[in-house]
Scaffold this motif. Structure first.
Motif, PDB file in Angstrom:
ATOM      1  N   ALA A 179      48.969 -19.523  49.538  1.00 45.61           N
ATOM      2  CA  ALA A 179      47.500 -19.619  49.376  1.00 45.61           C
ATOM      3  C   ALA A 179      46.987 -19.962  50.685  1.00 45.61           C
ATOM      4  O   ALA A 179      45.972 -19.564  51.149  1.00 45.61           O
ATOM      5  CB  ALA A 179      47.164 -20.697  48.535  1.00 45.61           C
ATOM      6  N   SER A 227      46.676 -17.059  52.773  1.00 49.95           N
ATOM      7  CA  SER A 227      46.084 -15.962  51.977  1.00 49.95           C
ATOM      8  C   SER A 227      44.596 -15.341  52.708  1.00 49.95           C
ATOM      9  O   SER A 227      44.001 -15.923  53.180  1.00 49.95           O
ATOM     10  CB  SER A 227      45.832 -16.406  50.411  1.00 49.95           C
ATOM     11  OG  SER A 227      44.801 -17.309  50.404  1.00 49.95           O
ATOM     12  N   ALA A 228      44.436 -14.084  52.146  1.00 50.16           N
ATOM     13  CA  ALA A 228      43.117 -13.463  52.165  1.00 50.16           C
ATOM     14  C   ALA A 228      42.082 -14.238  51.832  1.00 50.16           C
ATOM     15  O   ALA A 228      40.876 -14.439  52.320  1.00 50.16           O
ATOM     16  CB  ALA A 228      43.050 -12.123  52.203  1.00 50.16           C
ATOM     17  N   GLU A 229      42.092 -14.795  50.489  1.00 54.10           N
ATOM     18  CA  GLU A 229      41.055 -15.517  49.664  1.00 54.10           C
ATOM     19  C   GLU A 229      40.858 -16.673  50.527  1.00 54.10           C
ATOM     20  O   GLU A 229      39.742 -17.338  50.675  1.00 54.10           O
ATOM     21  CB  GLU A 229      41.709 -16.054  48.455  1.00 54.10           C
ATOM     22  CG  GLU A 229      41.757 -14.771  47.436  1.00 54.10           C
ATOM     23  CD  GLU A 229      43.006 -13.843  47.762  1.00 54.10           C
ATOM     24  OE1 GLU A 229      43.177 -12.804  47.189  1.00 54.10           O
ATOM     25  OE2 GLU A 229      43.911 -14.220  48.459  1.00 54.10           O
ATOM     26  N   MET A 230      41.660 -17.524  51.202  1.00 52.96           N
ATOM     27  CA  MET A 230      41.550 -18.742  52.157  1.00 52.96           C
ATOM     28  C   MET A 230      40.813 -18.311  53.272  1.00 52.96           C
ATOM     29  O   MET A 230      39.813 -18.916  53.600  1.00 52.96           O
ATOM     30  CB  MET A 230      42.663 -19.247  52.369  1.00 52.96           C
ATOM     31  CG  MET A 230      42.486 -20.646  53.356  1.00 52.96           C
ATOM     32  SD  MET A 230      41.792 -21.906  52.511  1.00 52.96           S
ATOM     33  CE  MET A 230      43.132 -22.692  51.539  1.00 52.96           C
ATOM     34  N   GLU A 246      38.710 -15.972  53.340  1.00 50.46           N
ATOM     35  CA  GLU A 246      37.324 -15.175  52.901  1.00 50.46           C
ATOM     36  C   GLU A 246      36.584 -16.518  52.602  1.00 50.46           C
ATOM     37  O   GLU A 246      35.322 -16.753  52.750  1.00 50.46           O
ATOM     38  CB  GLU A 246      37.339 -14.496  51.665  1.00 50.46           C
ATOM     39  CG  GLU A 246      36.107 -14.045  51.034  1.00 50.46           C
ATOM     40  CD  GLU A 246      36.339 -13.188  49.731  1.00 50.46           C
ATOM     41  OE1 GLU A 246      35.390 -12.843  49.337  1.00 50.46           O
ATOM     42  OE2 GLU A 246      37.416 -13.382  49.090  1.00 50.46           O
ATOM     43  N   ALA A 247      37.329 -17.671  52.179  1.00 51.04           N
ATOM     44  CA  ALA A 247      36.333 -18.775  51.698  1.00 51.04           C
ATOM     45  C   ALA A 247      36.045 -19.575  52.907  1.00 51.04           C
ATOM     46  O   ALA A 247      34.865 -20.237  53.011  1.00 51.04           O
ATOM     47  CB  ALA A 247      37.556 -19.703  50.793  1.00 51.04           C
ATOM     48  N   HIS A 307      42.504 -22.354  56.600  1.00 53.16           N
ATOM     49  CA  HIS A 307      42.540 -23.575  55.815  1.00 53.16           C
ATOM     50  C   HIS A 307      42.039 -24.653  56.505  1.00 53.16           C
ATOM     51  O   HIS A 307      41.234 -25.431  55.599  1.00 53.16           O
ATOM     52  CB  HIS A 307      43.919 -23.607  55.329  1.00 53.16           C
ATOM     53  CG  HIS A 307      45.104 -24.262  56.212  1.00 53.16           C
ATOM     54  ND1 HIS A 307      45.374 -23.493  57.448  1.00 53.16           N
ATOM     55  CD2 HIS A 307      45.701 -25.388  56.339  1.00 53.16           C
ATOM     56  CE1 HIS A 307      46.339 -24.222  58.052  1.00 53.16           C
ATOM     57  NE2 HIS A 307      46.435 -25.586  57.566  1.00 53.16           N
ATOM     58  N   TYR A 332      38.253 -24.033  56.607  1.00 49.39           N
ATOM     59  CA  TYR A 332      37.647 -24.127  55.212  1.00 49.39           C
ATOM     60  C   TYR A 332      37.327 -25.830  54.901  1.00 49.39           C
ATOM     61  O   TYR A 332      36.308 -26.200  54.379  1.00 49.39           O
ATOM     62  CB  TYR A 332      38.577 -23.519  54.066  1.00 49.39           C
ATOM     63  CG  TYR A 332      38.305 -23.702  52.841  1.00 49.39           C
ATOM     64  CD1 TYR A 332      36.785 -23.149  52.266  1.00 49.39           C
ATOM     65  CD2 TYR A 332      39.007 -24.433  51.783  1.00 49.39           C
ATOM     66  CE1 TYR A 332      36.413 -23.306  51.062  1.00 49.39           C
ATOM     67  CE2 TYR A 332      38.384 -24.467  50.337  1.00 49.39           C
ATOM     68  CZ  TYR A 332      37.289 -23.840  50.103  1.00 49.39           C
ATOM     69  OH  TYR A 332      36.905 -24.343  48.616  1.00 49.39           O
ATOM     70  N   ARG A 362      30.915 -16.144  44.726  1.00 50.54           N
ATOM     71  CA  ARG A 362      32.264 -16.068  45.177  1.00 50.54           C
ATOM     72  C   ARG A 362      32.830 -17.001  45.958  1.00 50.54           C
ATOM     73  O   ARG A 362      33.787 -17.530  45.536  1.00 50.54           O
ATOM     74  CB  ARG A 362      32.329 -14.893  46.429  1.00 50.54           C
ATOM     75  CG  ARG A 362      33.425 -14.341  46.844  1.00 50.54           C
ATOM     76  CD  ARG A 362      34.744 -14.009  45.766  1.00 50.54           C
ATOM     77  NE  ARG A 362      35.822 -13.526  46.570  1.00 50.54           N
ATOM     78  CZ  ARG A 362      37.095 -13.437  45.858  1.00 50.54           C
ATOM     79  NH1 ARG A 362      37.042 -14.124  44.666  1.00 50.54           N
ATOM     80  NH2 ARG A 362      38.006 -13.296  46.339  1.00 50.54           N
ATOM     81  N   GLU A 414      33.949 -19.551  42.962  1.00 50.33           N
ATOM     82  CA  GLU A 414      34.976 -18.872  42.438  1.00 50.33           C
ATOM     83  C   GLU A 414      36.486 -19.265  43.070  1.00 50.33           C
ATOM     84  O   GLU A 414      37.191 -19.782  42.685  1.00 50.33           O
ATOM     85  CB  GLU A 414      34.964 -17.411  42.448  1.00 50.33           C
ATOM     86  CG  GLU A 414      36.137 -16.748  41.432  1.00 50.33           C
ATOM     87  CD  GLU A 414      36.113 -15.230  41.502  1.00 50.33           C
ATOM     88  OE1 GLU A 414      36.828 -14.481  40.678  1.00 50.33           O
ATOM     89  OE2 GLU A 414      35.365 -14.567  42.253  1.00 50.33           O
ATOM     90  N   LEU A 415      36.459 -18.905  44.342  1.00 55.29           N
ATOM     91  CA  LEU A 415      37.617 -19.438  45.382  1.00 55.29           C
ATOM     92  C   LEU A 415      37.750 -20.627  45.442  1.00 55.29           C
ATOM     93  O   LEU A 415      38.742 -21.251  45.355  1.00 55.29           O
ATOM     94  CB  LEU A 415      37.094 -18.830  46.825  1.00 55.29           C
ATOM     95  CG  LEU A 415      37.119 -17.328  46.922  1.00 55.29           C
ATOM     96  CD1 LEU A 415      36.565 -17.058  48.237  1.00 55.29           C
ATOM     97  CD2 LEU A 415      38.626 -16.633  46.675  1.00 55.29           C
TER      98      LEU A 415
END
Length: 289
Positions: free
Chosen positions: A111, A114-117, A119-120, A152, A155, A263, A266-267
Protein backbone atom coordinates in the motif's frame (compact mmCIF):
# COMPACT_ATOMS: atom_id res chain seq x y z
CA UNK A 1 -12.08 18.44 -13.18
CA UNK A 2 -15.80 18.17 -12.57
CA UNK A 3 -17.91 21.28 -12.15
CA UNK A 4 -20.40 19.51 -9.89
CA UNK A 5 -21.22 21.43 -6.72
CA UNK A 6 -19.50 20.29 -3.55
CA UNK A 7 -21.93 18.70 -1.10
CA UNK A 8 -22.21 20.63 2.20
CA UNK A 9 -20.44 17.98 4.31
CA UNK A 10 -18.12 16.54 1.67
CA UNK A 11 -15.14 18.46 3.00
CA UNK A 12 -15.85 17.30 6.55
CA UNK A 13 -16.04 13.66 5.49
CA UNK A 14 -12.79 13.97 3.57
CA UNK A 15 -11.09 15.68 6.49
CA UNK A 16 -12.23 12.94 8.87
CA UNK A 17 -10.44 10.32 6.78
CA UNK A 18 -7.26 12.40 6.49
CA UNK A 19 -7.28 13.31 10.16
CA UNK A 20 -7.68 9.67 11.18
CA UNK A 21 -4.56 8.75 9.22
CA UNK A 22 -2.62 11.65 10.73
CA UNK A 23 -3.76 10.73 14.25
CA UNK A 24 -2.32 7.23 14.05
CA UNK A 25 1.10 8.78 14.60
CA UNK A 26 0.27 9.81 18.18
CA UNK A 27 -0.39 6.21 19.19
CA UNK A 28 2.41 4.59 17.20
CA UNK A 29 5.09 2.92 19.31
CA UNK A 30 7.57 3.93 16.62
CA UNK A 31 7.11 7.58 17.63
CA UNK A 32 7.77 6.87 21.28
CA UNK A 33 10.89 4.94 20.35
CA UNK A 34 12.28 7.67 18.11
CA UNK A 35 11.67 10.38 20.70
CA UNK A 36 13.08 8.25 23.51
CA UNK A 37 16.26 7.98 21.48
CA UNK A 38 16.44 11.78 21.63
CA UNK A 39 15.87 11.71 25.40
CA UNK A 40 12.17 12.64 25.39
CA UNK A 41 10.54 9.86 27.37
CA UNK A 42 7.49 11.37 29.06
CA UNK A 43 4.43 10.77 26.84
CA UNK A 44 3.04 14.28 27.40
CA UNK A 45 6.38 15.91 26.60
CA UNK A 46 6.52 13.80 23.46
CA UNK A 47 3.03 14.88 22.40
CA UNK A 48 3.71 18.57 22.92
CA UNK A 49 7.08 18.38 21.19
CA UNK A 50 5.83 16.55 18.11
CA UNK A 51 2.82 18.72 17.42
CA UNK A 52 4.45 22.04 18.38
CA UNK A 53 7.86 21.46 16.78
CA UNK A 54 6.84 23.19 13.56
CA UNK A 55 6.31 26.38 15.59
CA UNK A 56 9.94 26.35 16.74
CA UNK A 57 11.16 26.40 20.38
CA UNK A 58 8.04 28.16 21.70
CA UNK A 59 7.02 28.52 25.31
CA UNK A 60 4.11 27.04 27.23
CA UNK A 61 1.80 29.97 26.55
CA UNK A 62 1.99 29.56 22.79
CA UNK A 63 1.38 25.81 23.02
CA UNK A 64 -1.60 26.19 25.36
CA UNK A 65 -3.10 28.81 23.05
CA UNK A 66 -2.57 26.77 19.88
CA UNK A 67 -3.73 23.45 21.38
CA UNK A 68 -6.71 25.03 23.21
CA UNK A 69 -8.02 22.09 25.26
CA UNK A 70 -4.96 21.21 27.37
CA UNK A 71 -4.60 22.43 30.94
CA UNK A 72 -1.90 25.09 30.97
CA UNK A 73 -0.23 23.69 34.09
CA UNK A 74 0.36 20.39 32.28
CA UNK A 75 1.84 22.15 29.27
CA UNK A 76 4.11 24.27 31.49
CA UNK A 77 5.55 21.16 33.14
CA UNK A 78 7.04 20.10 29.82
CA UNK A 79 7.38 23.24 27.66
CA UNK A 80 9.81 24.88 27.05
CA UNK A 81 11.93 22.36 28.99
CA UNK A 82 11.53 19.77 26.22
CA UNK A 83 13.53 21.97 23.82
CA UNK A 84 16.56 21.66 26.08
CA UNK A 85 16.38 17.90 25.48
CA UNK A 86 15.91 17.98 21.71
CA UNK A 87 15.58 20.75 19.16
CA UNK A 88 12.39 21.17 17.12
CA UNK A 89 14.36 20.18 14.03
CA UNK A 90 15.46 16.91 15.63
CA UNK A 91 11.89 16.22 16.76
CA UNK A 92 10.52 16.76 13.26
CA UNK A 93 13.15 14.42 11.81
CA UNK A 94 12.25 11.81 14.44
CA UNK A 95 8.56 12.15 13.57
CA UNK A 96 9.30 11.58 9.90
CA UNK A 97 11.20 8.38 10.67
CA UNK A 98 8.44 7.19 12.99
CA UNK A 99 5.66 7.93 10.50
CA UNK A 100 7.55 6.11 7.77
CA UNK A 101 7.92 3.00 9.94
CA UNK A 102 4.38 3.18 11.35
CA UNK A 103 2.67 3.51 7.98
CA UNK A 104 4.66 0.61 6.59
CA UNK A 105 3.57 -1.49 9.58
CA UNK A 106 -0.09 -0.41 9.59
CA UNK A 107 -0.75 -0.30 5.85
CA UNK A 108 1.83 -2.73 4.50
CA UNK A 109 4.65 -2.20 2.04
CA UNK A 110 2.40 -2.79 -0.96
CA UNK A 111 0.00 0.00 0.00
CA UNK A 112 2.83 2.40 0.81
CA UNK A 113 4.34 1.87 -2.64
CA UNK A 114 1.01 1.80 -4.48
CA UNK A 115 -0.29 4.05 -7.22
CA UNK A 116 -3.24 4.79 -4.94
CA UNK A 117 -0.94 6.24 -2.29
CA UNK A 118 0.76 8.45 -4.86
CA UNK A 119 -2.66 9.56 -6.12
CA UNK A 120 -3.86 10.36 -2.60
CA UNK A 121 -0.75 12.43 -1.96
CA UNK A 122 -1.28 14.42 -5.15
CA UNK A 123 -4.93 15.08 -4.37
CA UNK A 124 -4.31 16.07 -0.75
CA UNK A 125 -1.46 18.38 -1.69
CA UNK A 126 -3.67 19.91 -4.38
CA UNK A 127 -6.37 20.63 -1.79
CA UNK A 128 -3.83 22.17 0.58
CA UNK A 129 -2.93 24.77 -2.06
CA UNK A 130 -6.08 26.69 -1.11
CA UNK A 131 -5.45 26.73 2.64
CA UNK A 132 -5.06 30.18 4.20
CA UNK A 133 -2.48 31.22 6.79
CA UNK A 134 -4.32 34.07 8.53
CA UNK A 135 -5.08 33.29 12.21
CA UNK A 136 -4.02 29.68 11.67
CA UNK A 137 -0.73 29.24 13.57
CA UNK A 138 -0.42 25.44 13.51
CA UNK A 139 -1.34 25.17 9.85
CA UNK A 140 0.92 28.06 8.87
CA UNK A 141 3.90 26.63 10.76
CA UNK A 142 3.50 23.24 9.09
CA UNK A 143 3.07 24.91 5.70
CA UNK A 144 6.63 26.23 6.08
CA UNK A 145 7.98 22.67 6.18
CA UNK A 146 9.20 21.02 2.97
CA UNK A 147 7.03 18.45 1.23
CA UNK A 148 8.60 14.98 1.57
CA UNK A 149 9.52 13.18 -1.64
CA UNK A 150 8.14 9.75 -0.74
CA UNK A 151 4.39 9.59 -1.51
CA UNK A 152 3.28 8.12 1.82
CA UNK A 153 5.17 10.82 3.71
CA UNK A 154 3.85 13.48 1.34
CA UNK A 155 0.34 12.19 2.01
CA UNK A 156 0.92 12.38 5.76
CA UNK A 157 2.29 15.91 5.36
CA UNK A 158 -0.72 17.04 3.34
CA UNK A 159 -3.10 15.35 5.78
CA UNK A 160 -1.39 17.27 8.58
CA UNK A 161 -1.76 20.56 6.71
CA UNK A 162 -5.46 19.99 6.11
CA UNK A 163 -5.99 18.73 9.66
CA UNK A 164 -4.34 21.75 11.27
CA UNK A 165 -6.06 24.16 8.86
CA UNK A 166 -9.46 22.88 9.92
CA UNK A 167 -8.39 22.68 13.54
CA UNK A 168 -7.23 26.28 13.72
CA UNK A 169 -10.54 27.43 12.24
CA UNK A 170 -12.43 25.17 14.64
CA UNK A 171 -10.84 26.92 17.62
CA UNK A 172 -12.08 30.28 16.39
CA UNK A 173 -15.59 28.84 16.18
CA UNK A 174 -15.35 27.38 19.69
CA UNK A 175 -14.30 30.75 21.06
CA UNK A 176 -17.19 32.46 19.27
CA UNK A 177 -19.53 29.87 20.82
CA UNK A 178 -18.26 30.79 24.28
CA UNK A 179 -16.74 27.38 25.04
CA UNK A 180 -13.42 27.21 26.84
CA UNK A 181 -11.05 24.34 26.15
CA UNK A 182 -12.49 21.87 28.65
CA UNK A 183 -16.10 22.83 27.91
CA UNK A 184 -15.41 22.14 24.26
CA UNK A 185 -14.10 18.68 25.17
CA UNK A 186 -17.03 17.92 27.47
CA UNK A 187 -19.61 18.81 24.82
CA UNK A 188 -17.72 16.85 22.17
CA UNK A 189 -17.53 13.80 24.42
CA UNK A 190 -21.27 14.14 25.08
CA UNK A 191 -21.89 13.65 21.36
CA UNK A 192 -20.30 10.19 21.61
CA UNK A 193 -17.64 11.15 19.06
CA UNK A 194 -15.04 12.65 21.37
CA UNK A 195 -12.48 11.12 23.71
CA UNK A 196 -13.66 9.34 26.81
CA UNK A 197 -13.05 11.15 30.13
CA UNK A 198 -10.35 8.59 30.93
CA UNK A 199 -8.31 9.72 27.94
CA UNK A 200 -9.07 13.39 28.55
CA UNK A 201 -7.71 13.12 32.08
CA UNK A 202 -4.61 11.17 31.07
CA UNK A 203 -3.67 13.31 28.07
CA UNK A 204 -5.04 16.82 28.69
CA UNK A 205 -4.14 17.32 32.35
CA UNK A 206 -7.68 17.85 33.65
CA UNK A 207 -9.02 16.01 36.70
CA UNK A 208 -12.52 14.96 37.72
CA UNK A 209 -13.04 18.16 39.71
CA UNK A 210 -12.29 20.23 36.60
CA UNK A 211 -14.65 18.08 34.53
CA UNK A 212 -17.46 18.39 37.05
CA UNK A 213 -17.05 22.17 37.21
CA UNK A 214 -17.19 22.42 33.42
CA UNK A 215 -20.36 20.29 33.38
CA UNK A 216 -21.92 22.58 35.97
CA UNK A 217 -21.14 25.65 33.85
CA UNK A 218 -22.65 23.96 30.81
CA UNK A 219 -25.76 22.97 32.77
CA UNK A 220 -26.08 26.58 33.84
CA UNK A 221 -26.18 27.57 30.17
CA UNK A 222 -28.79 24.93 29.41
CA UNK A 223 -26.41 22.91 27.22
CA UNK A 224 -26.19 19.77 29.38
CA UNK A 225 -28.92 18.02 31.34
CA UNK A 226 -28.61 16.50 34.78
CA UNK A 227 -27.26 13.20 33.44
CA UNK A 228 -24.52 14.87 31.38
CA UNK A 229 -26.29 14.49 28.04
CA UNK A 230 -26.57 17.36 25.59
CA UNK A 231 -29.88 19.17 25.69
CA UNK A 232 -31.64 20.21 22.49
CA UNK A 233 -29.86 23.55 22.81
CA UNK A 234 -26.55 21.78 23.33
CA UNK A 235 -27.05 19.59 20.28
CA UNK A 236 -27.93 22.65 18.21
CA UNK A 237 -24.80 24.42 19.43
CA UNK A 238 -22.57 21.47 18.48
CA UNK A 239 -24.24 21.18 15.07
CA UNK A 240 -23.70 24.89 14.52
CA UNK A 241 -20.05 24.63 15.54
CA UNK A 242 -19.41 21.89 12.99
CA UNK A 243 -21.29 23.80 10.27
CA UNK A 244 -19.32 26.98 10.94
CA UNK A 245 -16.09 24.97 10.95
CA UNK A 246 -17.09 23.51 7.58
CA UNK A 247 -17.61 27.05 6.26
CA UNK A 248 -14.19 28.23 7.39
CA UNK A 249 -12.58 25.08 5.96
CA UNK A 250 -14.39 25.00 2.62
CA UNK A 251 -11.71 26.54 0.38
CA UNK A 252 -9.34 23.53 0.12
CA UNK A 253 -12.13 21.18 -0.91
CA UNK A 254 -13.73 23.61 -3.34
CA UNK A 255 -10.29 24.02 -4.88
CA UNK A 256 -9.94 20.27 -5.29
CA UNK A 257 -13.45 19.94 -6.71
CA UNK A 258 -16.26 17.48 -6.01
CA UNK A 259 -14.76 14.64 -8.03
CA UNK A 260 -11.34 15.05 -6.44
CA UNK A 261 -12.82 15.26 -2.95
CA UNK A 262 -14.84 12.11 -3.51
CA UNK A 263 -11.78 10.24 -4.76
CA UNK A 264 -9.55 11.49 -1.92
CA UNK A 265 -12.22 10.48 0.60
CA UNK A 266 -12.43 7.02 -0.96
CA UNK A 267 -8.68 6.55 -0.88
CA UNK A 268 -8.38 7.94 2.64
CA UNK A 269 -11.15 5.68 3.90
CA UNK A 270 -9.32 2.65 2.57
CA UNK A 271 -6.07 3.61 4.29
CA UNK A 272 -7.89 4.44 7.52
CA UNK A 273 -9.76 1.12 7.56
CA UNK A 274 -6.50 -0.75 7.08
CA UNK A 275 -4.81 1.20 9.87
CA UNK A 276 -7.70 0.60 12.26
CA UNK A 277 -7.77 -3.10 11.43
CA UNK A 278 -4.08 -3.20 12.31
CA UNK A 279 -4.81 -1.77 15.77
CA UNK A 280 -3.80 1.84 15.20
CA UNK A 281 -6.02 3.21 17.98
CA UNK A 282 -6.88 2.13 21.54
CA UNK A 283 -10.27 0.43 21.72
CA UNK A 284 -11.51 2.75 24.52
CA UNK A 285 -10.41 6.04 22.97
CA UNK A 286 -13.79 7.36 21.76
CA UNK A 287 -17.13 7.38 23.55
CA UNK A 288 -18.86 8.68 26.65
CA UNK A 289 -17.77 6.14 29.23
Amino acid sequence: MTTAALEPRAGRRCHNMLNSLHSTSYFAPELGGELAALGITHPRAANFAVRAAALGPVGAGAVTAAFYNYKHELVARHVPAVWAIASPEDVLAARARAVDAALRRLLGEEAVASAEMAEAARLALRASEACSRSARPLYSAHADLPVPEQPHLAYFHAATLLREHRGDGHLAVLMAAGLDGLEAVVTHTATGKGMTPKWVFSTRGWVQEDWDAACERLRGRGLLDGSGELTAEGLALRDGIEADTDRLDRAPYEHLGAEGVARLTELGAGFTRAAMAAGAFPADLVGKA
